[in-house]
Design an enzyme around this catalytic site. Sequence first.
Site, PDB file in Angstrom:
ATOM      1  N   ARG A  81       0.975  -1.215   0.109  1.00 48.40           N
ATOM      2  CA  ARG A  81      -0.082   0.073   0.130  1.00 48.40           C
ATOM      3  C   ARG A  81       0.857   1.171  -0.059  1.00 48.40           C
ATOM      4  NH1 ARG A  81      -2.395   4.408   0.163  1.00 48.40           N
ATOM      5  NH2 ARG A  81      -4.519   4.495   0.950  1.00 48.40           N
ATOM      6  N   GLU A  89     -11.082   5.325  -5.636  1.00 50.57           N
ATOM      7  CA  GLU A  89     -11.445   3.802  -5.366  1.00 50.57           C
ATOM      8  C   GLU A  89     -11.890   3.362  -6.482  1.00 50.57           C
ATOM      9  OE1 GLU A  89     -11.061   2.108  -2.689  1.00 50.57           O
ATOM     10  OE2 GLU A  89     -10.527   3.518  -1.228  1.00 50.57           O
ATOM     11  N   ARG A 136      -1.640  -5.645   3.817  1.00 47.15           N
ATOM     12  CA  ARG A 136      -0.751  -4.826   2.781  1.00 47.15           C
ATOM     13  C   ARG A 136       0.341  -4.103   3.687  1.00 47.15           C
ATOM     14  NH1 ARG A 136      -4.882  -1.115  -0.273  1.00 47.15           N
ATOM     15  NH2 ARG A 136      -5.523  -0.823   2.073  1.00 47.15           N
TER      16      ARG A 136
END
Length: 209
Positions: A81, A89, A136
């Site tokens: 990430r 998104e 992540r």
Amino acid sequence: MYKFVYLAIFGAIGTSMFNHSFPDMGLRSVGDQFIKPVSAQVSRVSADANKTIDSLQGVVTAVSDGDTLTINTEYGNSIIRLFAIDAPEATCHGFSDKVCSEAGQPDATASKLYLRALTLNKTAVVKLGQGISGKRLVGTVLVDGKDINLEMVKAGHAWHYKYFSKNQTPDDKKAYSDAELNAKWLHSGLWADSNPIEPWVYRKQHKSF
């Protein structure tokens, strides 16, 4: 530097099965203890779990959206990430955009494709030390010495995630902030919209994200 005691979980996540929900693929959890590694690769990483790791290096094998990618390292496939940025998104993740109709935020596809152009199949270094978000690792991605997180903001394909700017160096904080202001002034990327919705606001409005 952080001790990633549970780094083994990332070796078990296969790029080919990467999707929006990042499901478990081989590890079961009991409390905060992950058990029964399912591959020799994961077992090898488990043996080194207490080593201090401040960076990873490998080839980027997949890009999920404008702030998430997968890198193949000596520890297996690790999902990254991108630190201090937030991209629109998306509902089409990985390579599913080829058969998926995007229903997420405006510029989600463009953001993902831009990150893909910057990183896919390229050797990257990930500077860690910002913890873990779900499954992540959070970090700054460098390709040929270039800060890819910053490049996404410069191009107008991601916001400077100011909530986490307190963890940035003063120089980085200013560089990211200035990059966002410049992209906004130029109406680049998502800033072509006169009133784009920040992803952290969008997520609150759409609970499925």
